[in-house]
Design an enzyme around this catalytic site. Structure first.
Site, PDB file in Angstrom:
ATOM      1  N   TYR A 437      -2.074  -5.401  -0.904  1.00  0.00           N
ATOM      2  CA  TYR A 437      -1.017  -5.711   0.074  1.00  0.00           C
ATOM      3  C   TYR A 437      -1.456  -5.562   1.531  1.00  0.00           C
ATOM      4  O   TYR A 437      -2.563  -5.125   1.795  1.00  0.00           O
ATOM      5  CB  TYR A 437       0.300  -5.015  -0.253  1.00  0.00           C
ATOM      6  N   GLU A 438      -0.624  -6.021   2.425  1.00  0.00           N
ATOM      7  CA  GLU A 438      -0.958  -6.080   3.865  1.00  0.00           C
ATOM      8  C   GLU A 438      -2.220  -6.902   4.132  1.00  0.00           C
ATOM      9  O   GLU A 438      -3.006  -6.594   5.021  1.00  0.00           O
ATOM     10  CB  GLU A 438      -1.134  -4.671   4.460  1.00  0.00           C
TER      11      GLU A 438
END
Lengths: 591, 591
Positions: A437-438
């Site tokens: 994620y990110e």
């Protein structure tokens, strides 16, 4: 007890290696060591006493969607209330919004402990902080007045809504619409997915930062605007009103982080307010993204620490087989497995990754404070250069190390590592999202090599190499530091040569960056960790007879890092030069 | 469809690279290529049609303990009945027990597909096979008559009961008691844990092979005997009678393999029968252990194949961002991520590990058949030498690669990789036990370096190095094979030198083996994979214009392996020489 805040280790990094108080004071921030320690100890107490005990139940019970409301696991709401009452959300928010005005460095240390004691629970707080800072930088004064005090107090929480079913990495494809209304607001419609904390029962309102397109916006990333959309509408008096048109249609069943709600959100003519300029949404959101990427590194550090604490405790307790040098318990039938070399290898590898991550991330946190507060433009610019260069490394290298460490921690447990009751496997399930994620770690490596290194002709990378080499040269003539000095200088030369080669090759070969980026990022990661471990070793060596057991531990781990882990750079240097034609030979994917 | 049996890839390895039929015929086994293919295709059809569709439900529903009976997930019993009706358990059992008498090589190929299509379900069958072979080698004729036809038919299943709560790796500590009864049987009492398939509802009886101590047995591993204890007693007519004193007290909640029951078994004066000689139980059990270790490698291969199939399919479908060379879909808004170099890196790494594992394990399976059937003592001895040397490599290196590959497969999926519905994360959860069970990978590395290499003065390792180097020298003068030839010869020299150094150092340093063992095992793993990938490449190169797309794929993956993965040996060669004093510095674990 599953997690004990490593206060003394944190203080070693903050005060003894990095001189955090002095650095912050030099940057115009009025803080002293005792204040820092007081806040950290208080937060550590909260994490150990309130959050750690509900970590396993959060994993077991998970979140439930009831109607369109997410019910968080038992204990989560009560812990959140205590968090708010304690004033913890506000610690590093601005004083004008009711915050404590503490430096970001202190905030990072607290985030580490939140993520270590309860990764799922901590996600509800970390996105609020990102929302706060994104609005603080980009929003109008009216929006700030409406949202920031509520986010600072923790009365409301925040989210970032980027991903849609058909687009994650490639935000240029997004289709959520924002239609202007007569009163200056916008009506937002579309579907967002993978929204952490998108719906929950912890706070009375949720502020979503949503990327969407206005009518006739240009295609691609240049036609994206940012909007603030709250779960409940907010009156001009700041009071929470009716539900807005934001609905949680489902929550995801995930490998880990079961206590964190990951929502599919449907926006149906939801009232939103433009944040910043039209079509400048991606740039505005990147304030939050970069902060979230650093934050992912800090989460990784926390989970890594937890994995190491659990594995070390288990390795001490577990009696099995004779160790090769059975010195401690010759009268027992078997020895503690902590005296087996292969168990030491696993524990020391964890410790090297934990300590290196902490040194690196706390130093970066200091750069965040200096970038914001220093009166010296050169210091601000340098901090910005280092942050832009090293944020992808902090996100990707540190998160990969946390996954590795969580897996090593399971392995130390043997069969018990696979059993849920022991709590070792939960760390791997929770941590495995970090490289995804990110912005996936592959995306981070591309960001590093293409945008942060090649696009500026290696200017920022050269600054890093110079900083490290200048430091290494100060070690000359100190025999105890030769091991560290020589390795740092040698590796700087190799990275420099490699970068020059890659830059030249990339001119004629579109595939070069993608082929080399991951190995290049890992190389920079090993190098940066080497720099900080050398500084930690240096700190201890200079203490001489004053070194405590903790200091000696740091020196021992530093030596282990240089002896056993840094040789991985030998492979990376070769792999980074590997053949682009072989990698992209279409014959290989014909089936 | 989550898994398609890779029949063509298997045939390439079996027939084109290894000439399995010819090798087996040379070993006195009457089989031809068509027979092998027919069995594999039939088994593949069963796996794809029956087992793959119940893999996800097995993970979701898991096993339940009702009273002292384990209820397996929906569909598991029906699939097991079909497996028995199809005669699959008996394929490689002896003809005299109702088996098909097929070579172990064919059995291995089937095991790969069972594990790939449904790892949890496959465990019920793999331990039965181990029980069958252990009894076949060690038991009296009376016991064989009682148990073997029932295990071959699949009417009954088997387990291995080694671990107790306080001992796993260190079996010398075990305390389960076996008291002789008047009729020549024994009464077994004690607690065994982590018993896969220890209780379930698939078959009418379960045969437990249990390690226990007779009264006055010597301490440690020299006082362990092996007993067969069935869940239900068996009359002299072979009929199943009353419940024996074996009770399932609980089943474990695990990270993965939810459909496989992992039991705590309480033996209370359970009637057991001695297998082999008193106090020789560990040696008898090692027949099963070694087979289980090879079997773990085969499971790892299967899960790795599944991970790669899923990731490749997802990478083809997922449209996101422009690829650096946007050749396939210039008119679309974005390209398939399979054309991103970093996605190729992950997929090709998986393919290199899958293909290398298959070449290596099928070759080892052929050695199992030759060891048993060849009329030539030199061939039998050579096969035994290679199996004893390389079984720890097959268990540890191949299982670590499967875990790596499962994690890469998740990463290819991006956010979807973390979501249970997509099925990528289950593979990592299921595979993560492989480096732990059947002797942790740390234990394997010690077995390799200490027992299999240093204890015989490197004799068996030298045989391996000679086999590979002799092969490499046959490649001289063939330019297309230079890349492979040079790397194989260089690495052989480096491994030889390293081994000599380690042997010398180990004489004066008790910590040397434990310090170097894991790196040494990985080095041998990379080397063996290099040998087999070179042979695969060689096979394709020799086909010239006759090479099909599948052949070209194999060659492309072989080149990728040598170009991008084999350089990891540079690090391993240095790491294997790392400092034992630094590793074992007690200062490092003071906290």
């Amino acid at each position: 007890m599953n997690y004990t805040p490593p206060i003394r280790e944190m203080q070693f990094v903050l005060h003894e290696v990095l001189d955090a108080a002095g650095t912050l004071q030099g940057g115009g921030i009025d803080i002293d060591r005792d204040t820092i320690d007081g806040v950290i100890e208080g937060a550590g107490d909260f994490c150990a006493r309130v959050l750690d005990p509900i970590n396993a139940v959060g994993d077991r019970e998970g979140c439930r969607l009831v109607g369109d409301t997410v019910v968080t696991p038992p204990g989560f709401k009560k812990a959140y209330d205590q968090y708010v009452v304690g004033g913890w959300p506000a610690v590093d928010c601005e004083v004008e919004h009711g915050g404590g005005g503490m430096p970001s460095t202190v905030g990072s240390v607290i985030k580490e402990m939140l993520a270590a004691s309860n990764p799922s629970w901590s996600l509800y707080t970390s996105l609020s902080a990102g929302t706060y800072w994104c609005l603080n930088v980009n929003a109008s004064d009216a929006l700030k007045r409406r949202y920031l005090p509520q986010l600072a107090s923790g009365k409301w929480t925040g989210t970032m809504c980027l991903t849609e079913p058909h687009c994650g990495t490639d935000l240029g494809l997004l289709t959520t619409r924002a239609v202007p209304a007569d009163d200056g607001s916008y009506l937002i419609s579309g579907t967002k997915m993978f929204i952490s904390s998108g719906e929950h029962d912890l706070a009375e309102n949720i502020v979503h930062l949503v990327l969407a397109r206005t009518p006739d916006a240009p295609k691609g990333t240049r036609g994206i605007s940012l909007f603030a959309v709250s779960k409940h509408t907010v009156g001009s008096d700041g009071a929470v009103g009716d539900r807005n048109g934001v609905y949680c249609d489902s929550i995801e069943s995930k490998m880990g982080l079961h206590g964190s709600s990951t929502c599919v959100l449907r926006f149906e003519n939801a009232v939103g307010h433009l944040v910043g300029e039209v079509n400048m949404g991606l740039a505005a959101m990147f304030v939050m993204m970069n902060s979230a990427r650093l934050g992912t590194g800090v989460q990784a550090l926390g989970m890594n620490e937890r994995a190491n604490q659990k594995a070390t405790a288990y390795a001490r307790e577990r009696i099995q087989s004779r160790a090769p040098e059975s010195l401690r318990t010759p009268n027992q039938a078997a020895d503690s497995i902590i005296d087996q070399p292969d168990v030491r290898r696993m524990l020391l590898t964890q410790k090297a990754w934990v300590g290196g991550s902490r040194l690196f991330l706390y130093w970066l946190a200091l750069q965040v404070d200096l970038r914001k507060s220093s009166s010296d433009p050169a210091i601000r610019e340098y901090a910005e250069d280092m942050l832009s260069l090293l944020t992808p490394v902090a996100k990707a290298f540190v998160s990969d190390r946390a996954v590795e460490s969580a897996s090593l921690g399971m392995q130390v447990h043997g069969g018990a590592g696979y059993i849920i009751d022991y709590g070792a496997e939960q760390i791997l399930r929770d941590a495995r999202i970090l490289p995804i994620y990110e912005g996936t770690n592959g995306v981070q490596s591309h960001d590093l090599l293409q945008r942060k290194v090649l696009n500026d002709g290696g200017r920022r990378l050269k600054q890093l190499l110079e900083m490290v080499s200048n430091y290494a040269h100060t070690l000359e003539g100190r025999e105890e530091m030769d091991l560290f000095r020589v390795a740092l200088i040698t590796l700087a030369g190799e990275i420099d040569t490699l970068t020059t080669d890659l830059a030249r090759w990339a001119q004629d070969d579109d595939l070069r960056v993608g082929t080399s980026a991951v190995d290049f990022l890992n190389l920079v990661g090993y190098y940066v960790f080497a720099y900080f471990w050398a500084r930690a070793a240096d700190t201890v060596v200079q203490l001489g007879d004053q070194a405590t057991d903790l200091h000696k531990q740091q020196l021992a781990v530093a030596r282990y890092y240089f002896d056993k882990l840094l040789p991985d750079t030998l492979s990376l240097l070769v792999r980074a030069r590997s053949d682009t034609a072989i990698l992209m030979d279409d014959a290989a994917i014909a089936f």
